[in-house]
Design a protein around this motif. Sequence first.
Motif, PDB file in Angstrom:
ATOM      1  N   LEU A  17       0.851  -1.150  -0.029  1.00  0.00           N
ATOM      2  CA  LEU A  17      -0.291  -0.216  -0.066  1.00  0.00           C
ATOM      3  C   LEU A  17       0.808   1.311  -0.070  1.00  0.00           C
ATOM      4  O   LEU A  17       0.323   2.301  -0.672  1.00  0.00           O
ATOM      5  N   MET A  18       1.857   1.152   0.554  1.00  0.00           N
ATOM      6  CA  MET A  18       2.746   2.417   0.848  1.00  0.00           C
ATOM      7  C   MET A  18       3.343   2.640  -0.522  1.00  0.00           C
ATOM      8  O   MET A  18       4.055   2.148  -1.269  1.00  0.00           O
ATOM      9  N   TYR A  47      11.526   4.817   5.866  1.00  0.00           N
ATOM     10  CA  TYR A  47      10.712   5.642   5.031  1.00  0.00           C
ATOM     11  C   TYR A  47      10.664   7.219   5.496  1.00  0.00           C
ATOM     12  O   TYR A  47      10.964   7.190   6.703  1.00  0.00           O
ATOM     13  N   GLU A  50       9.484   8.534   9.138  1.00  0.00           N
ATOM     14  CA  GLU A  50       9.922   7.384  10.278  1.00  0.00           C
ATOM     15  C   GLU A  50      10.559   7.895  11.200  1.00  0.00           C
ATOM     16  O   GLU A  50      11.727   8.402  11.145  1.00  0.00           O
ATOM     17  N   ASP A 209      11.165  15.021  24.731  1.00  0.00           N
ATOM     18  CA  ASP A 209       9.786  15.706  24.193  1.00  0.00           C
ATOM     19  C   ASP A 209      10.161  16.638  23.161  1.00  0.00           C
ATOM     20  O   ASP A 209       9.476  16.947  22.194  1.00  0.00           O
ATOM     21  N   ARG A 213       8.623  16.702  19.285  1.00  0.00           N
ATOM     22  CA  ARG A 213       7.987  17.942  18.852  1.00  0.00           C
ATOM     23  C   ARG A 213       8.591  18.194  17.531  1.00  0.00           C
ATOM     24  O   ARG A 213       7.652  18.390  16.521  1.00  0.00           O
ATOM     25  N   ARG A 216       7.239  15.998  15.188  1.00  0.00           N
ATOM     26  CA  ARG A 216       5.882  15.977  14.938  1.00  0.00           C
ATOM     27  C   ARG A 216       5.704  17.337  13.962  1.00  0.00           C
ATOM     28  O   ARG A 216       4.893  17.266  12.691  1.00  0.00           O
ATOM     29  N   GLN A 219       8.219  16.650  10.675  1.00  0.00           N
ATOM     30  CA  GLN A 219       8.130  15.300  10.011  1.00  0.00           C
ATOM     31  C   GLN A 219       9.837  14.524   9.664  1.00  0.00           C
ATOM     32  O   GLN A 219       9.932  14.337   8.440  1.00  0.00           O
ATOM     33  N   ARG A 238       9.246   2.029  14.392  1.00  0.00           N
ATOM     34  CA  ARG A 238       9.650   0.686  13.919  1.00  0.00           C
ATOM     35  C   ARG A 238      11.062   0.438  14.804  1.00  0.00           C
ATOM     36  O   ARG A 238      11.651   1.498  15.042  1.00  0.00           O
ATOM     37  N   LEU A 252       7.274  -3.405  14.253  1.00  0.00           N
ATOM     38  CA  LEU A 252       6.567  -2.232  14.446  1.00  0.00           C
ATOM     39  C   LEU A 252       7.106  -2.272  15.799  1.00  0.00           C
ATOM     40  O   LEU A 252       6.997  -3.160  16.747  1.00  0.00           O
TER      41      LEU A 252
ATOM     42  N   VAL B  87       5.498  -1.320   7.437  1.00  0.00           N
ATOM     43  CA  VAL B  87       5.027   0.052   6.894  1.00  0.00           C
ATOM     44  C   VAL B  87       3.695   0.251   6.335  1.00  0.00           C
ATOM     45  O   VAL B  87       2.982   1.235   6.316  1.00  0.00           O
ATOM     46  N   ASP B  88       3.186  -0.773   5.939  1.00  0.00           N
ATOM     47  CA  ASP B  88       1.865  -0.868   5.429  1.00  0.00           C
ATOM     48  C   ASP B  88       0.688  -0.526   6.667  1.00  0.00           C
ATOM     49  O   ASP B  88      -0.215   0.078   6.624  1.00  0.00           O
ATOM     50  N   ILE B  89       1.136  -1.576   7.675  1.00  0.00           N
ATOM     51  CA  ILE B  89       0.330  -1.603   8.959  1.00  0.00           C
ATOM     52  C   ILE B  89       0.305  -0.088   9.551  1.00  0.00           C
ATOM     53  O   ILE B  89      -0.521   0.357   9.631  1.00  0.00           O
ATOM     54  N   ALA B  90       1.631   0.366   9.573  1.00  0.00           N
ATOM     55  CA  ALA B  90       1.744   1.907  10.080  1.00  0.00           C
ATOM     56  C   ALA B  90       0.768   2.843   9.388  1.00  0.00           C
ATOM     57  O   ALA B  90       0.282   3.754   9.695  1.00  0.00           O
ATOM     58  N   LEU B  91       0.809   2.695   7.932  1.00  0.00           N
ATOM     59  CA  LEU B  91       0.117   3.695   7.202  1.00  0.00           C
ATOM     60  C   LEU B  91      -1.408   3.350   7.453  1.00  0.00           C
ATOM     61  O   LEU B  91      -1.997   4.437   7.405  1.00  0.00           O
ATOM     62  N   ARG B  93      -2.825   2.460   9.997  1.00  0.00           N
ATOM     63  CA  ARG B  93      -3.058   3.132  11.347  1.00  0.00           C
ATOM     64  C   ARG B  93      -3.270   4.597  11.396  1.00  0.00           C
ATOM     65  O   ARG B  93      -3.832   4.960  12.177  1.00  0.00           O
ATOM     66  N   ARG B  94      -2.416   5.206  10.642  1.00  0.00           N
ATOM     67  CA  ARG B  94      -2.528   6.629  10.445  1.00  0.00           C
ATOM     68  C   ARG B  94      -3.703   6.991   9.676  1.00  0.00           C
ATOM     69  O   ARG B  94      -4.336   8.015   9.924  1.00  0.00           O
ATOM     70  N   ARG B 107       1.989  12.588  27.288  1.00  0.00           N
ATOM     71  CA  ARG B 107       3.270  13.091  27.068  1.00  0.00           C
ATOM     72  C   ARG B 107       3.446  14.417  27.723  1.00  0.00           C
ATOM     73  O   ARG B 107       2.675  15.125  28.126  1.00  0.00           O
ATOM     74  N   VAL B 110       2.353  18.383  26.874  1.00  0.00           N
ATOM     75  CA  VAL B 110       1.885  18.350  25.639  1.00  0.00           C
ATOM     76  C   VAL B 110       0.089  18.850  26.072  1.00  0.00           C
ATOM     77  O   VAL B 110      -0.271  17.922  26.873  1.00  0.00           O
ATOM     78  N   GLU B 118      -4.242  16.158  17.510  1.00  0.00           N
ATOM     79  CA  GLU B 118      -3.178  15.872  16.882  1.00  0.00           C
ATOM     80  C   GLU B 118      -3.372  14.741  15.798  1.00  0.00           C
ATOM     81  O   GLU B 118      -2.885  14.920  14.499  1.00  0.00           O
ATOM     82  N   LEU B 122      -2.035  15.707  11.825  1.00  0.00           N
ATOM     83  CA  LEU B 122      -1.384  14.738  11.331  1.00  0.00           C
ATOM     84  C   LEU B 122      -2.254  14.430   9.837  1.00  0.00           C
ATOM     85  O   LEU B 122      -1.500  14.005   8.681  1.00  0.00           O
TER      86      LEU B 122
END
Lengths: 273, 244
Positions: A17-18, A47, A50, A209, A213, A216, A219, A238, A252, B87-91, B93-94, B107, B110, B118, B122
């Motif tokens: 899918l990626m 990727y 990540e 932290d 940040r 996030r 990226q 991962r 994961l 990576v497909d699973i991570a995708l 999940r997002r 955290r 925050v 959040e 994202l």
Amino acid sequence: MSIDMSVSPAPLLPPQLMQTEALLTMRGLSRTYGAVRALRNVDVTVYPGEVMGVVGESGSGKSTLLRMMNLEDTPDRGDYRLRLRDRDDGNLFELGRYQRRMLCAHHIGIVYQNPHLGLLMRHSSSGNVAERLLIAGERSFDVLRSKARDALDASEFPLDRMDSRPAELSGGMQQRVQLAKAIALEPALLLLDEPTTGLDVSVQALVLDTLKRLQRDRQITMVLVSHDLGVIRTMADRVLVMRHGEVVEQGLADQVFQDPQHPYTQQLVHAKL
Amino acid sequence: METTEPLLRVQGLGKTFRMYHLDSMLHAFEGISFDLHAGEFLLLKGRNGAGKSTLLRTLWRSYLPVEGHIWYRSQLGMIDLARAADVDIALLRRQEIGFVTQFLTARPRVAAQDIVAEPLRLAGHAPEEALDQARHWLGEFGVRPELWRAYPSTFSGGEQQKVNLARALILPQRLLLLDEPTASLDAGARAALVRRLADLKASGVAIIGVFHHPGDVAELIDREIDLATRAIADDSERIDHVAL
């Protein structure tokens, strides 16, 4: 009870899918130092966006791997590619010294456990950050100072200390200067080698932290090496588990911690939790 | 609903843990098969230790199954979650699959409203819009406005759980896994949760849940799987189960 191989999970399939291509691809890395096999046929794929955690005890090869990613060392065998905008450098291990240095300055940032490796202790903090910009060709004093200031600010370094020398700062603050230097040029890849090891627990939490940040907000793709499973658990999407220069397990982060497959990973997880 | 393709088709799913240090196996479940369509709500039942949470975590892929398939019809194509690349699973999940537990991973530094916003951030929503929605859901779940800008690491368990739910449910997913989300919630928050789940279900979200008190969500349940007997009860049998 005997071990029944039929209860092992089947190997995972390649990504389907990626759509995004990997930023970092390393294939077949092997390296010996004298009689020591530091890396043995290591493959890594990371990727964009990540956080890849690398765990293992000292001597597992995890820091060697990070040094290879930073082009500080080359393997006996292996291929390393970064997918950067508008360029194809081929196998980075085959680049000349100057090209390597420029590629690192522009696209790879690193934070070491030991700030002496990453910082000039007698220069000012802002000067340390500006040095990275100078290497990349920036010459205007005003631009240097304002960019250094921005990077320090993003690293949550107190700006009233930006003219202090790292030698006068606490361990946590030194790591923030390293981080500012590492991100000043907005690298595609940020490498973190035990960035919080040796810091007080409360300071460690604050530095982590800050990293979260940054991750996030910008990226940034990160590779984080640590022997501290708590740090990896907090940060990584991962995880690679290394032992004796080999990757014994990857997955994961939640799976590696909750359902570790390799005997060594089970031992690590049980020992720490 | 039976005429459409299922969103999820689980076939012969099994999980056994191998524990090397004990040289032993821990058997969790085997032979789990079911279909789940968009907008359906499936309740997992069974005594403690029957494997309800383990099944949820296997679907979420915190646990790797040892046999069977989890065919999931993603917006990007069909994929077997049992063997899909990390990576497909991570995708997914997002973008498509959500998991709600009773625990918030707070955290440091925050604010509650930022934690809740959040997932929207994202997913590319503008900061102000994401914050507006976050405040809306914090309010819905009964978190007092003076706490919206505070750090939940200092909140009580119940308040943390409200933040957790607001965050987990703010962005509609296609498949939602719920692991005892009502634990430690007060009545008001429980009602808000049931309302939100009803809305999500009506909008086509497929839901699989484990509930300590299934009566809370009785009206939403389409089907049940009893992991103790591994029998799947259809809608007509449900009434008996829930009435207890």
